[in-house]
Design an enzyme around this catalytic site. Sequence first.
Site, PDB file in Angstrom:
ATOM      1  N   ASP A 162       0.864  -1.178   0.000  1.00 46.10           N
ATOM      2  CA  ASP A 162       0.000   0.000   0.000  1.00 46.10           C
ATOM      3  C   ASP A 162       0.901   1.228   0.000  1.00 46.10           C
ATOM      4  OD1 ASP A 162      -1.923   1.904   0.284  1.00 46.10           O
ATOM      5  OD2 ASP A 162      -2.277   1.526   2.408  1.00 46.10           O
ATOM      6  N   SER A 163       1.341   1.605  -1.185  1.00 49.77           N
ATOM      7  CA  SER A 163       2.346   2.663  -1.294  1.00 49.77           C
ATOM      8  C   SER A 163       1.722   3.963  -1.754  1.00 49.77           C
ATOM      9  CB  SER A 163       3.402   2.248  -2.319  1.00 49.77           C
ATOM     10  OG  SER A 163       2.851   2.326  -3.612  1.00 49.77           O
TER      11      SER A 163
END
EC number: 2.5.1.16
Length: 287
Positions: A162-163
């Site tokens: 989850d960047s």
Amino acid sequence: MDSLNNGWFSELQADLWPGQSFSLKVKEVIHKEKSRFQDIQIVETETYGRCLILDGIIQCTARDEFSYQEMISFLPLCAHPNPKKVLIVGGGDGGVAREVVKHPLVEEVHQVEIDDRVVELSKQYLPAMACGFANEKLKLTIGDGFDYMKKHKNEFDVIITDSSDPIGPAVSLFQESYYELMKHALKDDGIVCSQGGSFWLDLDYIKKTMSGCKEHFAKVAYAVTSVPSYPCGHIGFVMGSLNKNQDFATPKLGKSEIDSIDLRYYSSEVHSAAFALPRWVQKHFYE
Ligand code: SPM
């Protein structure tokens, strides 16, 4: 706040979405600071509730975050027949952890996030997302995802990244070497799922990311969801599986079990539909 003008926050990122910008009317700036890694802002908006902004880019709003957090979590978890041990890279607001722990087969969730300030501020100002950190299945490590994965071999069934967007240090999370590292940390039939950008904005970039993934994963796919507060109202996920017979679009958890989980966006039907792409995108990615 640089991009706050007459009470409106505008997401001005000429490199990522030239010539367009999404704006939200702001009621109150709740908090702003510069951490060791990034600018962090939390604002209360008129119509999207509380909003987390990192380096001038909207990460999540109270109104629509569930679409992103549920889909980046449940697409890979339900594509895997037995996702017991999960790694989350990034996800400092806690929303992905909140979703992953809901899957009935998940026993352990490990999360590595580089910026402790995002975690602390989310606990303080975004408790509906940060509640994920309080779950007993979760173990949080503050540190670098690359270093963490180098130390963990053949351990995880699913890795979720989850960047933020591919600008600055986050660029490395979209490159082939990152997929190689994830493969090292995954079990033999493992699945990865990463924030992959929108085909409306990033068509060639997504194709490049998928090619990097293909170097190390037997099966690769791209799936989409709708998030009104992201540019073009849209975002996708690049997924890779080490299982050469992987069928991404069919959930492995039964429909009645999925229906019994407390979710607002994800369902068995939404899962399968997420992999259906417009013709020109399908052609660009797969032919
Ligand atoms: N847990 C929520 C964090 C969200 N991480 C992804 C943010 C992406 C924002 N920009 C989207 C731009 C798509 N091209």
